[in-house]
Motif scaffolding. Structure first.
Motif: not given
Length: 173
Positions: A150, A152-156
């Motif tokens: 899991s 963050c889809r923006h910063c990974e």
């Protein structure tokens, strides 16, 4: 509230220059009372053992009542009740496959299929913390062993309680 990380990582500053407090600092400081929460609402629908195990079986391609009961070990009366509740909540749908006698299969709806990553996360947690050895291992279609992460889809970045900062649901990011 738009938040950007500061160099220290201890707090974040929004576009207005205000400092946002981390999740634990905000949530633990709220006056004690039953906390309204989407997690609590979701658990009202799917948070019972037999419900989750029935959903697991449907995700595995098992759709008939007798087999769902057999693979889960759920008492038939309790399973029937859980399936009715899941159907009423729009998580599963019944599809008739026999008229005489009337028989139905149970299939995941879009809402039910969106629970699959949650179920895999729970399975992986169980593999690590609840059993001595996993009963089954999975590999992804790419050929590698399944390991959901899991991030963050923006910063990974990794999602942890320390990496979350509450904001109003109305806030645009």
């Amino acid at each position: 509230m738009d938040v950007q990380p500061q160099q220290t990582g201890e707090s974040r500053t929004g576009s207005t220059g205000a400092v946002a407090k981390p999740l634990a600092a905000v949530m633990a400081g709220v006056p004690v009372g039953v906390r309204p929460c989407s997690m609590a609402a979701a658990l009202q629908i799917v948070g019972e053992r037999w419900s989750l195990l029935a959903l697991r079986e449907m995700a595995y391609g098992v759709h008939r009542f007798a087999k769902i009961a057999g693979y889960t070990g759920a008492p038939r009366d309790i399973l029937a009740d859980r399936l009715r509740k899941l159907e009423a909540a729009g998580v599963i749908e019944r599809r008739q496959y026999s008229e005489h006698p009337p028989r139905h299969e149970y299939h995941l709806t879009q809402a039910g299929r969106e629970l699959f990553p949650v179920m895999i996360g729970l399975l992986q947690w169980g593999d690590r913390w609840a059993v001595d050895a996993p009963a089954v291992a999975f590999r992804h279609e790419c050929g590698h062993p399944l390991r959901m992460e899991s991030g963050c889809r923006h910063c990974e970045g990794e999602i942890t309680p320390e990496s979350l900062f509450p904001q109003s649901p109305d806030a645009h990011s």
